[in-house]
Design an enzyme around this catalytic site. Structure first.
Site, PDB file in Angstrom:
ATOM      1  N   PHE A 149       0.809  -1.219   0.000  1.00 40.58           N
ATOM      2  CA  PHE A 149       0.000   0.000   0.000  1.00 40.58           C
ATOM      3  C   PHE A 149       0.841   1.267   0.000  1.00 40.58           C
ATOM      4  O   PHE A 149       0.375   2.321  -0.434  1.00 40.58           O
ATOM      5  CB  PHE A 149      -0.922   0.017   1.231  1.00 40.58           C
ATOM      6  N   LYS A 160      -1.108  -7.852  -8.613  1.00 43.16           N
ATOM      7  CA  LYS A 160      -2.040  -7.887  -7.485  1.00 43.16           C
ATOM      8  C   LYS A 160      -1.627  -6.750  -6.559  1.00 43.16           C
ATOM      9  O   LYS A 160      -0.753  -6.895  -5.724  1.00 43.16           O
ATOM     10  CB  LYS A 160      -1.959  -9.242  -6.769  1.00 43.16           C
ATOM     11  N   GLU A 185      -5.083  -3.888  -1.739  1.00 44.61           N
ATOM     12  CA  GLU A 185      -6.514  -3.582  -1.767  1.00 44.61           C
ATOM     13  C   GLU A 185      -6.845  -2.318  -0.985  1.00 44.61           C
ATOM     14  O   GLU A 185      -7.985  -1.850  -1.015  1.00 44.61           O
ATOM     15  CB  GLU A 185      -7.322  -4.766  -1.227  1.00 44.61           C
ATOM     16  N   ARG A 186      -5.843  -1.726  -0.294  1.00 45.53           N
ATOM     17  CA  ARG A 186      -6.101  -0.508   0.476  1.00 45.53           C
ATOM     18  C   ARG A 186      -6.115   0.739  -0.404  1.00 45.53           C
ATOM     19  O   ARG A 186      -6.785   1.715  -0.096  1.00 45.53           O
ATOM     20  CB  ARG A 186      -5.043  -0.354   1.570  1.00 45.53           C
ATOM     21  N   SER A 199       5.701  -7.182   4.197  1.00 42.31           N
ATOM     22  CA  SER A 199       6.277  -7.550   5.489  1.00 42.31           C
ATOM     23  C   SER A 199       7.138  -8.801   5.353  1.00 42.31           C
ATOM     24  O   SER A 199       6.938  -9.624   4.452  1.00 42.31           O
ATOM     25  CB  SER A 199       5.166  -7.792   6.508  1.00 42.31           C
ATOM     26  N   CYS A 211       9.580   1.733   3.564  1.00 42.72           N
ATOM     27  CA  CYS A 211      10.498   0.658   3.944  1.00 42.72           C
ATOM     28  C   CYS A 211      11.936   1.168   4.036  1.00 42.72           C
ATOM     29  O   CYS A 211      12.801   0.490   4.588  1.00 42.72           O
ATOM     30  CB  CYS A 211      10.420  -0.490   2.940  1.00 42.72           C
ATOM     31  N   GLU A 233       9.415  -3.267  13.294  1.00 41.18           N
ATOM     32  CA  GLU A 233       9.204  -2.159  12.363  1.00 41.18           C
ATOM     33  C   GLU A 233       7.888  -1.469  12.732  1.00 41.18           C
ATOM     34  O   GLU A 233       6.822  -2.067  12.633  1.00 41.18           O
ATOM     35  CB  GLU A 233       9.150  -2.664  10.923  1.00 41.18           C
TER      36      GLU A 233
END
Length: 499
Positions: A149, A173, A176-177, A226, A281, A384
């Site tokens: 996201f 893909k 979805e957020r 993640s 990140c 994190e």
């Protein structure tokens, strides 16, 4: 209420599974759209269409594929503000930051215009008596990517641009957020000349991810997210015989030496630690000043800068420093880790727990936080946080600071601020981390170098973008050729005497 779609075979296609996820306006906390979550059947149908479209694209010469990328660059620049607006509305990041998201993806597309040069093979004549050898880089076929996201424009372009330039089809893909921008990019690519079916955008959750991993037609998978999910996709994908590159979490340290320009270091930490609400990140989440005097001077410089940070929605103008985090669950997790830091004995120098933005009380805003005297056993150091929280870990010496970064299980990025060339050179050579900044707080390489961490921040042998991308999205085929002698004389029209 807006109902979003997939993008299949050149058209926006409604979801068929009956399952949806909510897409929020992070500034208000309101649901602004529903995103369809694909079933395995829907995903497999998208792959089937891509597989039919790919052979003709793979047979198209690299120069023509590069021209599509060239036109794509022009169209992205034309629609830059439109893309950034859509991105900000779903992610929450500021408008300039959203444009930066698009720009850093665009730079990889620009690099892919060089596909004819990057796809050249090798040739050796007279490798043996009358024998020549040559290698070719050929596309894999149908490739796939699962993107996070926090960079809904940049990371998809990091994946699909080189994949397509190499002659592959690509199934994306996205998160979805914030799923709208990837579909907009797919439409722009087809406007640029990409044939239909080559870039499919399939929204979904774990069911779609597993469908990608298990589909025999999909030859490779890229992932950013993640570490636990990176490990899962890498292990299962490799077991299924796919080529896989997965990039996971991070805990990026910035070493501040006693001789550093303290104003420069403080400014760098503000941008790297709090920009995009810490949802990067490559964010610096740990400052490591060497010596108590250095630490005291750094904290003194940081506090007034942090207290002046302007937090607000992207609609408030370009002087907003950062916006909300992406969801209520993300906000809850961040605040929970902050509480654990307090309970475990860290000193909360700047406390943003009571932050409220008038008129946006239901938004997912998190105030800026600064911890001092954090120790490696604390949760806020080990995990994190992915929020606007900077932890300060005091080191007694350069070697102690170096060891802190080297001992952490994550190894995405790191930085050192110093005027000492010897210290900087030693740090760059010894550190076991993939991307290093010397007086540069967020050392994300430019498109013609590669991006990738070490340790539990990355799984796979090749990095993202740069030359590694063209290796990842192609297979090498080597041909050894010998042509029998004597054919070149041609036919004979007289009878030869018998021996």
């Amino acid at each position: 209420m807006k109902e979003l779609t997939h993008y299949i075979d050149g058209a926006r296609v409604p979801g068929q599974s009956g399952r949806f996820s909510d897409v929020y306006n992070p500034a208000t906390g309101e649901v602004q759209a529903h995103c369809p979550l694909a079933s395995k059947k829907e995903f497999d149908q998208a792959v089937e269409i891509a597989a039919k479209a790919q052979p003709a694209w793979g047979a198209t010469n690299p120069q023509k594929r590069a021209r599509v990328m060239m036109e794509f660059v022009r169209l992205i620049n034309r629609d830059m503000d439109k893309l950034a607006e859509a991105l900000s509305s779903e992610h929450g990041k500021t408008f300039p930051d959203a444009k930066g998201d698009v720009q850093r993806g665009l730079e990889v597309v620009e690099y892919c215009i060089g596909a004819p040069q990057l796809l050249k093979g090798e040739f050796t004549d007279s490798a043996g008596p009358g024998i020549d050898m040559y290698s070719m880089r050929q596309p894999l076929g149908v490739t796939g990517g699962i993107t996070p996201f926090n960079f809904p424009a940049m990371i998809p372009m990091w994946m699909f641009a080189p994949a397509l330039a190499c002659g592959n089809a690509f199934i994306l893909k996205p998160s979805e957020r914030d799923p709208s921008v990837p579909i907009m990019l797919a439409e722009l690519l087809e406007e640029a000349g990409l044939p239909k079916g080559l870039l499919q955008v399939v929204n979904g959750d774990k069911e779609a991810v597993d469908a990608m991993i298990d589909n025999d037609t999909v030859q490779s998978i890229g992932f950013v997210g993640s570490t636990p999910i990176a490990e899962y996709i890498y292990g299962r994908g490799c077991s299924n015989g796919k080529r896989v590159q997965c990039f996971g979490g991070a805990k990026n340290h910035m070493i501040v030496m006693p001789d550093a320009d303290m104003d420069q270091a403080a400014d760098a930490l503000i941008g790297a630690g709090y920009g995009a609400a810490g949802e990067r990140c490559m964010a610096i989440s740990v400052a490591v000043p060497v010596g108590d005097e250095t630490a005291d001077r750094l904290i003194e410089k940081l506090v007034p800068r942090i207290e002046k940070l302007k937090v607000g929605p992207y609609t408030a103008g370009d002087d907003v420093d950062y916006g909300p985090v992406v969801t209520a669950a993300a906000k809850e997790k961040i605040l929970g880790l902050i509480e654990s830091g307090v309970q475990q004995g860290a000193e909360l120098v700047v406390d943003g727990r009571d932050f409220k933005l008038q008129g946006y009380e239901d938004g997912f805003f998190v105030g800026p936080h600064l911890f001092d005297k954090v120790t490696p056993d604390m949760d806020i150091y080990q995990q994190e946080i992915f929020g606007p929280v900077l932890s300060t870990v005091r080191a007694g010496s350069y070697d102690e600071a170096l060891k802190l970064a080297m001992d952490h299980e994550m190894g995405n990025g790191t930085a050192i601020f110093t005027r000492d060339g010897d210290a900087a050179r030693d740090f760059a050579n010894r550190i076991n981390i993939g991307m290093v900044g010397v007086n540069v707080p967020i050392p994300v390489p430019l498109a013609y170098h590669t991006f990738g961490g070490w340790k539990k921040s990355a799984f796979g042998d090749l990095n993202q973008h740069g030359p590694d991308a063209f290796k990842f999205y192609t297979r090498t085929k080597t041909v050894t050729a010998r042509w029998p002698s004597g054919i070149k004389e041609g036919g004979e029209f007289n009878f030869k005497a018998m021996d």
